[in-house]
Design an enzyme around this catalytic site. Structure first.
Site, PDB file in Angstrom:
ATOM      1  N   ASP A   7       0.961  -0.996  -0.205  1.00 19.20           N
ATOM      2  CA  ASP A   7      -0.308   0.019  -0.103  1.00 19.20           C
ATOM      3  C   ASP A   7       0.892   1.151   0.178  1.00 19.20           C
ATOM      4  O   ASP A   7       2.283   1.176   0.192  1.00 19.20           O
ATOM      5  CB  ASP A   7      -0.851   0.092   1.260  1.00 19.20           C
ATOM      6  CG  ASP A   7      -2.058   1.282   1.307  1.00 19.20           C
ATOM      7  OD1 ASP A   7      -2.348   1.452   0.027  1.00 19.20           O
ATOM      8  OD2 ASP A   7      -2.139   1.876   2.353  1.00 19.20           O
ATOM      9  N   TYR A  39      -0.933   8.626  -2.498  1.00 19.99           N
ATOM     10  CA  TYR A  39      -1.068   8.596  -4.079  1.00 19.99           C
ATOM     11  C   TYR A  39      -1.989   9.158  -4.786  1.00 19.99           C
ATOM     12  O   TYR A  39      -2.089   9.455  -5.711  1.00 19.99           O
ATOM     13  CB  TYR A  39      -1.142   7.130  -4.375  1.00 19.99           C
ATOM     14  CG  TYR A  39       0.406   6.221  -4.093  1.00 19.99           C
ATOM     15  CD1 TYR A  39       1.437   6.912  -3.357  1.00 19.99           C
ATOM     16  CD2 TYR A  39       0.493   4.976  -4.715  1.00 19.99           C
ATOM     17  CE1 TYR A  39       2.700   6.112  -3.408  1.00 19.99           C
ATOM     18  CE2 TYR A  39       1.656   4.296  -4.707  1.00 19.99           C
ATOM     19  CZ  TYR A  39       2.768   4.766  -3.895  1.00 19.99           C
ATOM     20  OH  TYR A  39       3.818   4.006  -3.798  1.00 19.99           O
ATOM     21  N   GLY A  40      -3.234   9.171  -3.921  1.00 20.65           N
ATOM     22  CA  GLY A  40      -4.511   9.929  -4.386  1.00 20.65           C
ATOM     23  C   GLY A  40      -4.422  11.141  -5.096  1.00 20.65           C
ATOM     24  O   GLY A  40      -5.351  11.269  -5.772  1.00 20.65           O
ATOM     25  N   ASN A  71      -6.401   0.711  -3.672  1.00 23.76           N
ATOM     26  CA  ASN A  71      -7.196   0.852  -4.966  1.00 23.76           C
ATOM     27  C   ASN A  71      -6.676   2.207  -5.967  1.00 23.76           C
ATOM     28  O   ASN A  71      -6.676   1.889  -7.111  1.00 23.76           O
ATOM     29  CB  ASN A  71      -8.561   1.367  -4.174  1.00 23.76           C
ATOM     30  CG  ASN A  71      -9.259   0.490  -3.669  1.00 23.76           C
ATOM     31  OD1 ASN A  71      -9.937  -0.405  -4.080  1.00 23.76           O
ATOM     32  ND2 ASN A  71      -8.769   0.505  -2.270  1.00 23.76           N
ATOM     33  N   THR A  72      -5.889   3.092  -5.506  1.00 24.12           N
ATOM     34  CA  THR A  72      -5.103   3.999  -6.188  1.00 24.12           C
ATOM     35  C   THR A  72      -4.394   3.118  -7.238  1.00 24.12           C
ATOM     36  O   THR A  72      -4.064   3.617  -8.377  1.00 24.12           O
ATOM     37  CB  THR A  72      -4.619   5.288  -5.361  1.00 24.12           C
ATOM     38  OG1 THR A  72      -5.558   5.521  -4.403  1.00 24.12           O
ATOM     39  CG2 THR A  72      -4.321   6.266  -6.433  1.00 24.12           C
ATOM     40  N   GLU A 162      -2.774   9.027   7.847  1.00 27.85           N
ATOM     41  CA  GLU A 162      -1.280   9.114   7.821  1.00 27.85           C
ATOM     42  C   GLU A 162      -0.504   9.729   8.840  1.00 27.85           C
ATOM     43  O   GLU A 162       0.538   9.264   9.630  1.00 27.85           O
ATOM     44  CB  GLU A 162      -0.564   9.383   6.433  1.00 27.85           C
ATOM     45  CG  GLU A 162      -0.920   8.422   5.440  1.00 27.85           C
ATOM     46  CD  GLU A 162       0.009   6.958   5.447  1.00 27.85           C
ATOM     47  OE1 GLU A 162       1.192   7.206   5.698  1.00 27.85           O
ATOM     48  OE2 GLU A 162      -0.666   6.018   5.168  1.00 27.85           O
ATOM     49  N   THR A 195      -8.351   1.688   0.927  1.00 29.93           N
ATOM     50  CA  THR A 195      -7.951   0.507   1.984  1.00 29.93           C
ATOM     51  C   THR A 195      -7.771   1.375   3.426  1.00 29.93           C
ATOM     52  O   THR A 195      -7.886   0.723   4.492  1.00 29.93           O
ATOM     53  CB  THR A 195      -6.961  -0.316   1.586  1.00 29.93           C
ATOM     54  OG1 THR A 195      -5.576   0.335   1.265  1.00 29.93           O
ATOM     55  CG2 THR A 195      -7.142  -1.398   0.583  1.00 29.93           C
ATOM     56  N   HIS A 196      -7.451   2.573   3.150  1.00 31.12           N
ATOM     57  CA  HIS A 196      -7.416   3.385   4.624  1.00 31.12           C
ATOM     58  C   HIS A 196      -8.714   3.552   5.246  1.00 31.12           C
ATOM     59  O   HIS A 196      -8.839   3.933   6.600  1.00 31.12           O
ATOM     60  CB  HIS A 196      -6.634   4.814   4.348  1.00 31.12           C
ATOM     61  CG  HIS A 196      -5.431   5.117   4.047  1.00 31.12           C
ATOM     62  ND1 HIS A 196      -4.823   4.406   2.756  1.00 31.12           N
ATOM     63  CD2 HIS A 196      -4.549   5.424   4.975  1.00 31.12           C
ATOM     64  CE1 HIS A 196      -3.589   4.577   2.907  1.00 31.12           C
ATOM     65  NE2 HIS A 196      -3.295   5.290   4.175  1.00 31.12           N
TER      66      HIS A 196
HETATM   67  N1  DGL Z   1      -4.949   2.973   0.597  1.00 34.62           N
HETATM   68  C1  DGL Z   1      -4.773   3.755  -0.692  1.00 34.62           C
HETATM   69  C2  DGL Z   1      -6.007   3.263  -1.531  1.00 34.62           C
HETATM   70  O1  DGL Z   1      -6.591   2.359  -1.399  1.00 34.62           O
HETATM   71  C3  DGL Z   1      -4.669   5.071  -0.402  1.00 34.62           C
HETATM   72  C4  DGL Z   1      -3.967   6.061  -1.614  1.00 34.62           C
HETATM   73  C5  DGL Z   1      -3.348   7.193  -1.282  1.00 34.62           C
HETATM   74  O2  DGL Z   1      -2.234   6.979  -0.832  1.00 34.62           O
HETATM   75  O3  DGL Z   1      -4.135   8.379  -1.385  1.00 34.62           O
HETATM   76  O4  DGL Z   1      -6.477   4.000  -2.498  1.00 34.62           O
END
Ligand code: DGL
Length: 270
Positions: A7, A39-40, A71-72, A162, A195-196
């Site tokens: 992740d 990452y979003g 998911n991202t 985070e 997943t967060h």
């Molecule tokens: N847990 C990531 C997801 O499922 C978060 C992505 C991020 O870092 O913005 O999308």
């Protein structure tokens, strides 16, 4: 034998917790790219570069199979990775499909044509990158017809989690749910497409109300992984040690992870 769980940060721990419970004999190597989260808000090339770098590290740790518990990354990079980058003897799987199969009442790998399903109004909560990829809607369209999806990009929630600022995370979740309800007043189901977000599942459920069924990924992914490993036992890699790796500050990340999973988690530098 070891399986990698990736992740951008701490969110994949919700998946790790479920897969560890479902598959207690499998050692999992967790990689959190905390130095580069979230990452979003990144573009697809950036997410691809970061994700391939992280997955390579998991291969070095003896994992032939890596789950993108993000998911991202699943939305922005997985297809490109599978088409051009993953070697023949390795596998990278995402977290979207098990969720959509559950929502559309399908068994694993049922590729029959799309059909009508019980839910008609679905709220999707995800990161800005996942929402703009429309990957969820694309996967859903392969399996179901007549489902109205309203997506809400939940800016700021991953950053707050985070940072361990759960008060801010709660306020943001409530305001994103309000924004969604202005567009779709009565969703029947809500997808936590990041997943967060299961770390805030009670807040989502409370803000949405008891009549909305909230789907989150952890247990669905665990079932689907167990099924996959039964069919492909050779994909249990050569690694034998469980580990937690981070690109961030191991002390800080360990303390947050320990707080979230309510057991001691010790990260080391990736
Ligand atoms: N847990 C990531 C997801 O499922 C978060 C992505 C991020 O870092 O913005 O999308």
């Amino acid at each position: 034998m070891a399986v990698g769980i990736f992740d951008s940060g701490l969110g994949g721990l919700t998946v790790l917790d479920a897969v560890e419970k479902r598959l207690p004999d499998v050692p999992f190597v967790y990689f959190g790219d905390n130095a580069h989260a979230p990452y979003g808000v990144r573009d697809a090339d950036d997410v691809y570069d970061l994700t391939t770098r992280a997955v390579s590290r998991l291969w070095d740790a003896g994992c032939d199979l890596v789950i993108l518990a993000c998911n991202t990354a699943s939305a922005a990079a997985l297809r490109r990775m599978q088409e051009n980058w993953v070697p023949r003897d390795k596998r990278v799987l995402g977290v979207f499909v098990p969720l959509i199969e559950a929502l559309t009442e399908r068994q694993w790998g049922d590729n029959s044509p799309p059909r009508e399903v019980a839910v008609k109004h679905v709220a999707l909560f995800a990161t800005p990158a996942t929402v703009s990829s429309r990957a969820f809607q694309r996967e859903l369209a392969f399996r179901a017809i007549g489902v109205d999806v309203e997506a809400q990009a939940c800016g700021g929630v991953v950053d707050a989690i985070e940072e361990g600022d759960m008060i801010l995370a709660e306020a943001l979740v409530r305001s994103h749910v309000d924004a969604l309800k202005r567009k779709m007043p009565n969703p029947e189901a809500a997808i936590l497409g990041c997943t967060h977000y299961p770390l805030m599942q009670n807040v989502f459920q409370d803000a949405l109300g008891p009549d909305v069924q909230v789907y989150s990924q952890a247990n669905l992914v665990a079932e689907s992984l167990a099924d996959y490993l039964t069919r492909h036992p050779a994909m249990l890699g050569s690694g034998t040690e469980a580990a937690f790796l981070t690109t961030g500050d191991p002390k800080r990340v360990s303390s947050r992870a320990t707080q979230f999973l309510r057991r001691e988690i010790i990260f080391s530098a990736a």
